[in-house]
Scaffold this active site. Structure first.
Site, PDB file in Angstrom:
ATOM      1  N   HIS A  44     -17.693  11.556 -41.718  1.00 42.09           N
ATOM      2  CA  HIS A  44     -16.631  11.950 -40.776  1.00 42.09           C
ATOM      3  C   HIS A  44     -15.866  13.174 -41.312  1.00 42.09           C
ATOM      4  O   HIS A  44     -15.638  14.146 -40.588  1.00 42.09           O
ATOM      5  CB  HIS A  44     -15.692  10.754 -40.567  1.00 42.09           C
ATOM      6  CG  HIS A  44     -14.517  11.022 -39.690  1.00 42.09           C
ATOM      7  ND1 HIS A  44     -14.348  10.397 -38.467  1.00 42.09           N
ATOM      8  CD2 HIS A  44     -13.445  11.836 -39.843  1.00 42.09           C
ATOM      9  CE1 HIS A  44     -13.223  10.854 -37.912  1.00 42.09           C
ATOM     10  NE2 HIS A  44     -12.647  11.700 -38.740  1.00 42.09           N
ATOM     11  N   GLU A  45     -15.510  13.128 -42.593  1.00 41.64           N
ATOM     12  CA  GLU A  45     -14.750  14.247 -43.179  1.00 41.64           C
ATOM     13  C   GLU A  45     -15.604  15.510 -43.278  1.00 41.64           C
ATOM     14  O   GLU A  45     -15.111  16.615 -43.013  1.00 41.64           O
ATOM     15  CB  GLU A  45     -14.200  13.875 -44.560  1.00 41.64           C
ATOM     16  CG  GLU A  45     -13.160  12.758 -44.562  1.00 41.64           C
ATOM     17  CD  GLU A  45     -12.108  12.895 -43.477  1.00 41.64           C
ATOM     18  OE1 GLU A  45     -11.639  14.012 -43.217  1.00 41.64           O
ATOM     19  OE2 GLU A  45     -11.758  11.880 -42.856  1.00 41.64           O
TER      20      GLU A  45
ATOM     21  N   CYS B 202      -9.374   8.941 -36.094  1.00 42.48           N
ATOM     22  CA  CYS B 202      -9.139  10.221 -36.770  1.00 42.48           C
ATOM     23  C   CYS B 202      -7.645  10.549 -36.723  1.00 42.48           C
ATOM     24  O   CYS B 202      -7.005  10.375 -35.680  1.00 42.48           O
ATOM     25  CB  CYS B 202      -9.938  11.313 -36.060  1.00 42.48           C
ATOM     26  SG  CYS B 202      -9.748  12.935 -36.794  1.00 42.48           S
ATOM     27  N   LEU B 203      -7.102  11.017 -37.830  1.00 34.65           N
ATOM     28  CA  LEU B 203      -5.670  11.367 -37.872  1.00 34.65           C
ATOM     29  C   LEU B 203      -5.329  12.483 -36.893  1.00 34.65           C
ATOM     30  O   LEU B 203      -4.173  12.626 -36.497  1.00 34.65           O
ATOM     31  CB  LEU B 203      -5.270  11.788 -39.291  1.00 34.65           C
ATOM     32  CG  LEU B 203      -5.279  10.692 -40.353  1.00 34.65           C
ATOM     33  CD1 LEU B 203      -4.911  11.272 -41.713  1.00 34.65           C
ATOM     34  CD2 LEU B 203      -4.346   9.549 -39.994  1.00 34.65           C
TER      35      LEU B 203
ATOM     36  N   GLY C  51      -8.973   9.427 -45.056  1.00 30.57           N
ATOM     37  CA  GLY C  51      -9.614  10.706 -45.312  1.00 30.57           C
ATOM     38  C   GLY C  51      -8.869  11.820 -44.595  1.00 30.57           C
ATOM     39  O   GLY C  51      -8.235  11.576 -43.558  1.00 30.57           O
TER      40      GLY C  51
ATOM     41  N   GLN D 117      -7.679  19.913 -40.787  1.00 28.45           N
ATOM     42  CA  GLN D 117      -6.684  19.043 -40.157  1.00 28.45           C
ATOM     43  C   GLN D 117      -5.249  19.408 -40.525  1.00 28.45           C
ATOM     44  O   GLN D 117      -4.303  18.918 -39.912  1.00 28.45           O
ATOM     45  CB  GLN D 117      -6.947  17.577 -40.519  1.00 28.45           C
ATOM     46  CG  GLN D 117      -8.240  17.041 -39.933  1.00 28.45           C
ATOM     47  CD  GLN D 117      -8.418  15.585 -40.252  1.00 28.45           C
ATOM     48  OE1 GLN D 117      -8.918  15.236 -41.315  1.00 28.45           O
ATOM     49  NE2 GLN D 117      -7.994  14.705 -39.356  1.00 28.45           N
TER      50      GLN D 117
ATOM     51  N   HIS E  53     -15.676  17.395 -40.123  1.00 31.82           N
ATOM     52  CA  HIS E  53     -14.482  18.227 -39.906  1.00 31.82           C
ATOM     53  C   HIS E  53     -14.678  19.638 -40.471  1.00 31.82           C
ATOM     54  O   HIS E  53     -14.155  20.609 -39.920  1.00 31.82           O
ATOM     55  CB  HIS E  53     -13.259  17.618 -40.596  1.00 31.82           C
ATOM     56  CG  HIS E  53     -12.536  16.593 -39.780  1.00 31.82           C
ATOM     57  ND1 HIS E  53     -11.944  16.885 -38.568  1.00 31.82           N
ATOM     58  CD2 HIS E  53     -12.283  15.282 -40.006  1.00 31.82           C
ATOM     59  CE1 HIS E  53     -11.362  15.789 -38.082  1.00 31.82           C
ATOM     60  NE2 HIS E  53     -11.558  14.797 -38.937  1.00 31.82           N
TER      61      HIS E  53
HETATM   62 NI    NI Z   1     -10.902  12.842 -38.735  1.00 33.03          NI
END
Ligand code: NI
Length: 172
Positions: free
Chosen positions: A137-138, A95-96, A46, A51, A141
């Protein structure tokens, strides 16, 4: 198409709530393509617009189903949770934007999301399991919330310490 630069913890843009997307044009569709490319390149499931430095309510996901179909490849514009189960589920998340860190997070087990696709068509997604978790989660963000905000203060301190250490090691 282009791979965009992923922003990491400490970058203010990750804490800024995204703005509602109002133009469903070729620029938006090109951005979505870039986001998928960036997400696959980083081996994530995701990615949300903040991000990659854009304060927009937009995210992409690809959570593989057990049947390996493409059904869970999603580009969600202005998504909202319209229903969340009282039943919760606890599982690890990463998380990225905070690479190398993982922690257990408790979230509603089942959610229903309403959004539009990049063409402006309405979508409704009812999800459980991994997809439900990834969606929440997304969507977090898009409100400037990270998974480390959803763990106990003690765990959060430990995660931040670990993150700081990994950043120092990266710098040598
Ligand atoms: Ni994330």
């Amino acid at each position: 198409m282009a791979i965009r630069q992923i922003r990491y913890l400490g970058d203010e843009v990750l804490r800024v709530p995204g703005e509602v997307v109002s133009e469903f044009d070729d620029d938006l569709r090109a951005l979505v393509k870039d986001m998928f490319e960036t997400m696959y390149h980083a081996e994530g499931i995701g990615l949300a617009a903040p991000q990659i430095g854009l304060s927009l309510r937009l995210c992409v996901l690809d959570v593989q189903d057990d049947d390996g179909s493409d059904a869970d490849r999603l580009a969600l514009v202005n998504p909202e949770v319209v229903r969340a189960s009282r039943e919760t589920d606890k599982s690890t998340e990463g998380c990225l934007s905070i690479p190398g860190l993982e922690e257990f997070v408790t979230r509603p087990a089942t959610v229903t999301i309403r959004a539009t696709d990049p063409n402006g068509e309405p979508i409704e997604v009812e999800a459980d399991g991994m997809l439900a978790r990834a969606l929440q989660h997304e969507l977090d963000h898009l409100d400037g919330v990270l998974f480390i905000d959803r763990v106990s203060p003690l765990k959060r301190r430990m995660l931040l310490k670990k993150w700081k250490k990994s950043q120092e090691e990266d710098r040598g």
